[in-house]
Design an enzyme around this catalytic site. Structure first.
Site, PDB file in Angstrom:
ATOM      1  N   THR A  40      28.493  39.230  37.513  1.00  0.00           N
ATOM      2  CA  THR A  40      28.871  38.662  36.476  1.00  0.00           C
ATOM      3  C   THR A  40      28.041  37.611  35.771  1.00  0.00           C
ATOM      4  O   THR A  40      28.103  37.407  34.643  1.00  0.00           O
ATOM      5  CB  THR A  40      30.394  38.245  36.439  1.00  0.00           C
ATOM      6  OG1 THR A  40      31.147  39.282  36.787  1.00  0.00           O
ATOM      7  CG2 THR A  40      31.007  37.491  35.277  1.00  0.00           C
ATOM      8  N   TYR A  54      34.136  43.084  30.692  1.00  0.00           N
ATOM      9  CA  TYR A  54      32.526  43.225  30.363  1.00  0.00           C
ATOM     10  C   TYR A  54      31.776  44.139  31.281  1.00  0.00           C
ATOM     11  O   TYR A  54      32.374  44.515  32.110  1.00  0.00           O
ATOM     12  CB  TYR A  54      32.383  41.457  30.286  1.00  0.00           C
ATOM     13  CG  TYR A  54      32.382  41.071  31.796  1.00  0.00           C
ATOM     14  CD1 TYR A  54      31.721  40.899  32.858  1.00  0.00           C
ATOM     15  CD2 TYR A  54      33.745  40.385  32.172  1.00  0.00           C
ATOM     16  CE1 TYR A  54      31.696  40.560  34.148  1.00  0.00           C
ATOM     17  CE2 TYR A  54      33.935  39.769  33.264  1.00  0.00           C
ATOM     18  CZ  TYR A  54      33.144  40.197  34.193  1.00  0.00           C
ATOM     19  OH  TYR A  54      33.245  39.483  35.607  1.00  0.00           O
ATOM     20  N   THR A 120      30.545  37.878  42.423  1.00  0.00           N
ATOM     21  CA  THR A 120      31.580  37.195  43.449  1.00  0.00           C
ATOM     22  C   THR A 120      32.443  37.830  44.180  1.00  0.00           C
ATOM     23  O   THR A 120      32.814  37.744  44.898  1.00  0.00           O
ATOM     24  CB  THR A 120      32.262  36.279  42.481  1.00  0.00           C
ATOM     25  OG1 THR A 120      33.162  37.153  41.425  1.00  0.00           O
ATOM     26  CG2 THR A 120      31.427  35.389  41.749  1.00  0.00           C
ATOM     27  N   ASP A 121      32.494  39.432  43.708  1.00  0.00           N
ATOM     28  CA  ASP A 121      33.399  40.223  44.551  1.00  0.00           C
ATOM     29  C   ASP A 121      33.201  40.326  46.056  1.00  0.00           C
ATOM     30  O   ASP A 121      34.085  40.343  46.868  1.00  0.00           O
ATOM     31  CB  ASP A 121      33.646  41.553  43.921  1.00  0.00           C
ATOM     32  CG  ASP A 121      34.530  41.432  42.744  1.00  0.00           C
ATOM     33  OD1 ASP A 121      34.638  40.451  42.180  1.00  0.00           O
ATOM     34  OD2 ASP A 121      34.272  42.684  41.566  1.00  0.00           O
ATOM     35  N   LYS A 193      36.986  34.596  48.432  1.00  0.00           N
ATOM     36  CA  LYS A 193      37.501  34.568  46.951  1.00  0.00           C
ATOM     37  C   LYS A 193      38.945  34.684  46.915  1.00  0.00           C
ATOM     38  O   LYS A 193      39.562  35.419  47.628  1.00  0.00           O
ATOM     39  CB  LYS A 193      36.830  35.893  46.292  1.00  0.00           C
ATOM     40  CG  LYS A 193      37.117  35.821  44.804  1.00  0.00           C
ATOM     41  CD  LYS A 193      36.353  36.764  43.981  1.00  0.00           C
ATOM     42  CE  LYS A 193      36.479  36.820  42.542  1.00  0.00           C
ATOM     43  NZ  LYS A 193      35.852  38.028  41.677  1.00  0.00           N
ATOM     44  N   GLU A 314      49.781  39.173  70.077  1.00  0.00           N
ATOM     45  CA  GLU A 314      50.654  40.222  69.914  1.00  0.00           C
ATOM     46  C   GLU A 314      50.257  41.566  70.658  1.00  0.00           C
ATOM     47  O   GLU A 314      50.637  42.669  69.965  1.00  0.00           O
ATOM     48  CB  GLU A 314      50.429  40.420  68.180  1.00  0.00           C
ATOM     49  CG  GLU A 314      50.994  39.393  67.427  1.00  0.00           C
ATOM     50  CD  GLU A 314      52.727  38.889  67.845  1.00  0.00           C
ATOM     51  OE1 GLU A 314      53.328  39.919  67.822  1.00  0.00           O
ATOM     52  OE2 GLU A 314      52.885  37.909  67.974  1.00  0.00           O
TER      53      GLU A 314
HETATM   54  C1  SIN Z   1      31.875  38.885  39.480  1.00  0.00           C
HETATM   55  O1  SIN Z   1      30.538  38.742  39.636  1.00  0.00           O
HETATM   56  O2  SIN Z   1      32.513  37.907  39.404  1.00  0.00           O
HETATM   57  C2  SIN Z   1      32.451  40.173  39.565  1.00  0.00           C
HETATM   58  C3  SIN Z   1      31.484  41.431  39.405  1.00  0.00           C
HETATM   59  C4  SIN Z   1      30.631  41.524  40.736  1.00  0.00           C
HETATM   60  O3  SIN Z   1      30.964  41.139  41.737  1.00  0.00           O
HETATM   61  O4  SIN Z   1      29.638  41.982  40.593  1.00  0.00           O
END
Ligand code: SIN
Length: 357
Positions: A40, A54, A120-121, A193, A314
């Site tokens: 992103t 987007y 971020t994913d 995340k 467990e």
């Molecule tokens: C992001 O970057 O926040 C989402 C998309 C990705 O992980 O490439």
């Protein structure tokens, strides 16, 4: 008279000699390479209010750098476009390529630190993989953004500026791979995340972040105790692929289908993302026992997100010959198990690795 002038001249010369190298050293900016992989932070949307829907990974690294002219004040920055992908498409092969590039660059005396722009994913996964295979004490910082570059109040530019000043800072050396987002510094091992869209999404939950970036400087308050980078026994040097390790998620009413299908697909290791403290549902346990009997390594992890997975809690791990993930999330346990399997299939050894990294 002559002697006094000569003495004053000598003192002035000495002062100049001492002053010049110090001030030159202070003036030298660190050399930071930005390796861009997409996400992103390199995304663009139809309007300034488009913050969902987007397109990720559209803006090239030179444009990311050009958008933040302030970078030139904190480091000599150069950029390389390594990939241009949304991070849900990050693969083991991408990781091997990226790790090799990082190691090659950091071995050069004229590279002081690296920033990796990333979606971020899966950023926490790439960060943890690099944390285990980078062979350098020099700073490596992963950064992304939650809003695309075209959005009102895009968080990418300041995140990138902070990441570069962190990678350029001597205090960031020897701390393992770092993630810098939202003015915070997190360890690759512990960060995750936690929110689908907000800018304060990256947290190290109950283990805590390492520090802040404020007023143009990083401040560290803690250090990771688990081994990483130069102390790690893992090496991507000769690897062309990583062993197949998959994750099976448990939930109410779950059956053996996932584990059986993963074994049929050739898995060499299965991370069980169990409920609670890694409990084994009655219909899943036989499939995991069968997987172990066929030689696959089974790691018990938890889908909960916090806490230690207790060995022999467990389930009787000694008897089942299973490994527990300690505090690693299932997605990070998968990474450590892949690297462990490049060294050994001995479950005692693999358990040691889970308590080491
Ligand atoms: C992001 O970057 O926040 C989402 C998309 C990705 O992980 O490439």
């Amino acid at each position: 008279m002559f002697h006094r002038q000569a003495a004053q001249f000598a003192v002035a010369l000495l002062g100049f000699a001492l002053f010049v190298p110090t001030s030159l050293a202070q003036a030298r900016l660190a050399n930071v390479t930005i390796l861009a992989t997409g996400g992103t932070i390199a995304g663009s949307g139809a309007t300034s209010t488009t913050t969902v829907g987007y397109t990720a990974a559209t803006v090239g690294v030179q444009n990311l750098i050009a958008a933040v002219p302030e970078l030139a004040k904190v480091a000599n920055v150069s950029g390389e476009q390594v990939f241009q992908i949304a991070s849900e498409n990050m693969s083991n092969e991408h990781w091997l390529t990226l790790a090799r590039r990082v190691n090659t660059l950091l071995a050069q005396p004229n590279v002081d630190g690296i920033v990796i722009t990333h979606g971020t994913d899966t950023m926490e996964e790439t960060a943890y993989f690099l944390n285990l295979v980078v062979k350098s004490r020099k700073p490596v910082v992963l950064v992304g953004s939650m809003r695309p570059s075209t959005a009102m109040s895009a968080d990418g530019p300041l995140n990138l500026y902070n990441a570069v000043l962190l990678a350029a800072h001597p205090d960031a050396a020897g701390r393992g791979v770092l993630v810098s987002m939202n003015d915070q510094i997190q360890s690759a091992r512990d960060v995750t995340k936690t929110n689908t869209t907000t800018t304060d999404t990256f947290k190290s939950t109950d283990l805590g972040m390492l520090g802040y970036i404020q007023g143009g400087k990083p401040s560290f308050y803690r250090a990771v105790t688990r081994k990483h980078t130069t102390e790690s026994e893992f090496d991507v040097g000769a690897l062309t692929a990583l062993p197949q390790v998959e994750i099976a998620l448990s939930y109410a009413n779950v059956g053996p289908t996932q584990v059986e299908a993963l074994m049929a697909a050739g898995a060499k290791g299965i991370v069980h993302a169990g409920v609670g403290n890694g409990s084994l549902p009655a219909r899943v346990k036989p499939a995991l026992v069968a997987a172990r009997a066929k030689g696959a390594i089974v790691v018990r992890a938890s889908r909960v997100g916090q806490g230690i997975l207790a060995r022999n809690g467990e389930a009787n791990d000694d008897q089942l010959d299973f490994v527990v993930a300690d505090t690693l999330s299932p997605q990070k346990a998968r990474i450590l198990l892949m690297l462990a399997l490049t060294k050994t299939t001995n479950t005692r050894e693999i358990q040691r690795m889970f308590y080491t990294y």
